[in-house]
Design an enzyme around this catalytic site. Structure first.
Site: not given
Ligand code: S3P
Length: 439
Positions: A24, A29, A101, A129, A172, A320, A347, A393
């Site tokens: 994902k 990206r 997110g 969030r 993060s 995750d 989350k 999840r």
């Molecule tokens: C992600 C980063 C993580 C992860 C999310 C995917 C990403 O979040 O929990 O499912 O693709 O950059 P955080 O950056 O908030 O830790």
């Protein structure tokens, strides 16, 4: 329409070899960076799940032509006609990240660099969030962003960006990526210093495309370039999706399964390390790499697991996977704990509080703390009706718990599983699990 899933107690071992859908994080990206490249990108085994599809639709809205050349329910091949770093077109309505997110936070970095205004929004869940973790550093770079008390919708007004060095308060990948993407449009060098090793897919992909990204220790920097080269890549299978069948096989007696071509980027393999600490047995075959990401066939067989105290640097590498790790802990012997995981509370849902509430309906007692919890296993799980809270999840973790419960388990609002893992039920059925959709 919300659908429910019924899971039956598993009386036979899980066996077989499956593939799980594409990663994902990499899929988000690939669409974002492929859109900003100069020329046509080819992306194979892209993940057609709710979250990355939201990203794809947004980039179409921003004027990028994206063709789906091979279309199956669990995998798309894409041809993305990149418009270049400065070729996006203004959209006539807010950009809707839905539940994703990663989409809204990375997109904010890109949109802050555009010469036109934009509004970034999402679902009711996403609107709850925290966004100040990205709006604050972007504002320090010169971005003009209005938000509702630090939450989406985010209204971005064009403004020149200046490079800076930002010491991230939380590890993060979304924050790191947001700032690096804004750095593509900033004057001079932009750098982030990360307190922990968050997933590095943005850095790897940008480097593969010819961007000027450097990493020295925990400091990652980027300088603007004239153009990004297009991608030609296959998305690795998502280890975060693989984690569900892997844990299922670890807890259903005599199981032995293999996940093919699984992404094994070290910033993502925390779940394997945590399960190994608990006594799980893995084997790795056919190592390869795709799109700058390491992959291999990953096998696991059932073993008697013991609980462990999980905390420190491994947490961000498996952030995750805590809902499914908790299910594994419930079947392991002894008292286990999780700490340094306060991020779980922000989350898709509060993944400590909500998980504790739903698992308690099946007999699990979790002793919560702000940054984690402890629990004592093994726990005799009771079948019950539990709810996903629209968190993919959480829903899949409850389904795996249902396999080792004493009577059928019904997971309501279960279709959200397709936000990250379309075909989850079919994949589990292929291994011999008994699950069925209820209308
Ligand atoms: C992600 C980063 C993580 C992860 C999310 C995917 C990403 O979040 O929990 O499912 O693709 O950059 P955080 O950056 O908030 O830790």
């Amino acid at each position: 329409m919300a659908k429910a899933l019924r899971v039956y107690p598993q009386t036979t071992p899980l066996r077989g070899t499956i593939t799980v859908p594409g990663d994902k994080s990499v899929s988000h990206r690939a669409v974002m960076l492929g859109s900003l490249a100069t020329g046509t990108s080819i992306v194979r085994r892209w993940l057609p799940a709710g979250d990355p599809v939201a990203t794809l639709e947004i980039f179409r809205q921003l004027g990028v032509s994206i063709q789906v050349t091979i279309d199956s329910p669990t995998s798309w091949d894409l041809e993305i006609e990149g418009v270049g770093l400065h070729g996006l077109q203004p959209a006539d309505r807010p950009l809707d990240a839905k539940n994703a997110g990663t989409c809204i936070r990375l997109l904010a970095g890109i949109m802050a660099g555009q010469r036109f205004p934009s509004v970034l929004d999402g679902s009711r869940q996403l609107r709850q969030r925290p966004m100040t973790r990205i709006t604050k550093p972007l504002q320090q770079m010169g971005a003009v962003i209005d938000s509702q008390d630090g939450k989406a919708p985010l209204t971005i007004t064009p403004s020149p960006l200046t490079g800076m060095t930002y010491e991230m308060p939380v590890a993060s990948a979304q924050v790191k990526s947001c700032i690096l993407l804004a750095g593509l449009y900033a004057d001079g060098e932009t750098a982030v210093i990360q307190p922990g090793e968050a997933r590095d897919h943005t850095e790897r992909m940008l480097q593969a495309m010819g961007a000027d990204v450097q990493q020295v220790g925990s400091r990652i920097s980027i300088r603007p370039v004239q153009q990004l080269n297009p991608l030609d890549m296959t998305v690795p299978a998502d280890i975060s999706s693989a984690a569900f069948p892997l844990v299922a096989a670890a807890i259903v007696p005599h199981s032995d399964i293999t996940i093919e071509n699984c992404g094994l980027n070290e910033t993502r393999t925390g779940i394997l390390d945590m399960l190994k600490t608990m006594g799980a047995e893995f084997s790795v075959k056919r190592p390869a790499s795709t799109g700058g990401e390491p992959t291999a066939d990953l096998s696991i067989r059932f073993s008697e697991m013991h609980s462990a105290d999980i905390g420190g640097p491994v947490v961000v590498r498996g952030i995750d996977e805590f809902p499914i790790l908790t299910v594994a802990m419930s079947q392991a012997a002894g008292v286990g704990s999780v700490s340094d995981a306060a991020e779980l509370r922000v989350k898709e849902v509060d993944r400590i509080g909500v998980l504790a509430g739903e698992l308690s309906k099946m007999g699990v007692v979790m002793d919560q703390r702000p940054d984690g919890f402890s629990l004592e296993g093994p726990i005799h799980l009771r079948g019950n009706t539990v709810d996903s809270h629209d968190d993919h999840r959480l829903g899949m973790s409850l389904a795996i718990a249902g396999l080792v419960a004493d009577s059928p388990t019904i997971i309501t609002e279960a279709n959200c599983m397709a936000d990250s893992f379309p075909g989850f039920v079919e994949a589990m059925q292929a291994l011999g699990a008994r699950m069925e959709w209820l209308e």
